[in-house]
Write an enzyme that holds these catalytic residues in place. Structure first.
Site, short mmCIF file in Angstrom:
data_model
loop_
_atom_site.label_atom_id
_atom_site.label_comp_id
_atom_site.label_asym_id
_atom_site.label_seq_id
_atom_site.Cartn_x
_atom_site.Cartn_y
_atom_site.Cartn_z
CG ASP A 43 -29.67 73.32 -61.92
OD1 ASP A 43 -30.86 73.12 -62.24
OD2 ASP A 43 -29.06 74.37 -62.20
CG ASN A 96 -37.08 69.46 -65.73
OD1 ASN A 96 -38.26 69.44 -66.07
ND2 ASN A 96 -36.50 70.54 -65.23
CE1 TYR A 162 -38.32 74.54 -74.66
CE2 TYR A 162 -40.45 74.79 -75.74
CZ TYR A 162 -39.70 74.42 -74.64
OH TYR A 162 -40.33 73.91 -73.53
CE LYS A 166 -38.09 71.05 -74.27
NZ LYS A 166 -37.48 70.30 -73.15
CB THR A 197 -42.22 77.04 -64.23
OG1 THR A 197 -41.80 77.24 -65.59
CG2 THR A 197 -43.24 75.90 -64.16
#
Length: 265
Positions: A43, A96, A162, A166, A197
């Site tokens: 991370d 991720n 975004y 993607k 999330t």
């Protein structure tokens, strides 16, 4: 623990959580470890990676935390080498990392565009560039890229950068899947839909008038199954694509959205 991933070494980028709760990466890292994998939890915030590593260790799993900015080639190279030094090999790369910034072509500042593309798209190029050689050394492996249904559908708000990043991830995944199939490397995408999330709450809070509960209620009602998914739904899909159970699946995009993109209106 099960043995679905026994003997596998997995790198999970974005393995921490951007806030309290279970993000996609955090859940995936823990799930891989529960099924026998050794995990390098990566991370940009070391404390977030360390929290995930501690959760895994507390359950008896194997995990090492690492900090890396996946938009930095040098950081990614060192991340890959760290994994090999620690565990001897790499079998699975789980990409991720992602950020969401709302805006169309007029509203989006150039700095925002460049940031979203670098973190969501260029990072996948860099991780694959530095890690595929290690997958080849291991005799093959699996790449799991976390994209989004925003790559293929309008989902209620302008996500220009975004969505572009993607969508590019899907094309990159297919390209790598075909190129490296003869060498035993599989590459697949997961396209999560509306997921409850920590990542979604801050970027979308203003869009829903600052009311998180209202946002969750509205997004739940948009999904045919009646509620948003969560990080574990994405993680279980990733576990399948990373494991040998999907040994004849490559170059595909698995939609995990409760039926959202299957509905016409």
């Amino acid at each position: 623990m099960s043995s679905r991933m026994k003997g596998k070494v997995v790198i999970v980028t974005g393995a921490g959580s951007s806030g309290p709760g279970w993000g996609n990466g955090k859940a995936a890292a823990v799930l891989y470890a529960r099924h026998g994998a050794s995990v390098l939890a990566v991370d940009n915030r070391m404390e977030a990676a360390q929290e995930t590593a501690e959760l895994i260790s507390a359950e008896g799993g194997k995990c090492v935390a690492a900090r890396a900015n996946v938009a930095s080639s040098e950081d990614v190279r060192e991340m890959a080498e760290r994994c090999v030094r620690q565990f001897g090999r790499v079998d699975v790369l789980h990409n991720n990392v992602g950020i969401v910034e709302v805006g169309g072509p007029i509203e989006t500042e150039e700095e925002s565009w460049n940031r979203v593309i670098a973190i969501n798209q260029s990072s996948v190029f860099l991780t694959c560039k530095h890690i595929i050689p290690h997958l080849l050394d291991a005799g093959g492996g699996s790449i799991v890229n976390i994209a989004s249904i925003a790559a293929i559908r309008w989902i209620g708000f302008p996500y220009l950068a975004y969505s572009a990043a993607k969508a590019a991830m899907i094309a990159m995944t297919q390209n790598m899947a075909v190129q490296y199939a003869p060498q035993g490397i599989r590459a697949n995408c997961i396209l999560p839909g509306f997921m409850n999330t920590p990542l979604i709450q801050e970027p979308l809070k203003e869009t829903y008038g600052g009311n998180v509960d209202e946002m969750i209620d509205k997004r739940d009602k948009q999904v045919p199954m009646g509620k948003m998914g969560d990080g574990w739904d994405t993680a279980y899909a990733a576990l399948f694509l990373a494991s040998d159970e999907s040994k004849y699946i490559t170059g595909t995009s698995l939609v995990v959205d409760g039926g959202l993109t299957a509905r016409c209106a």
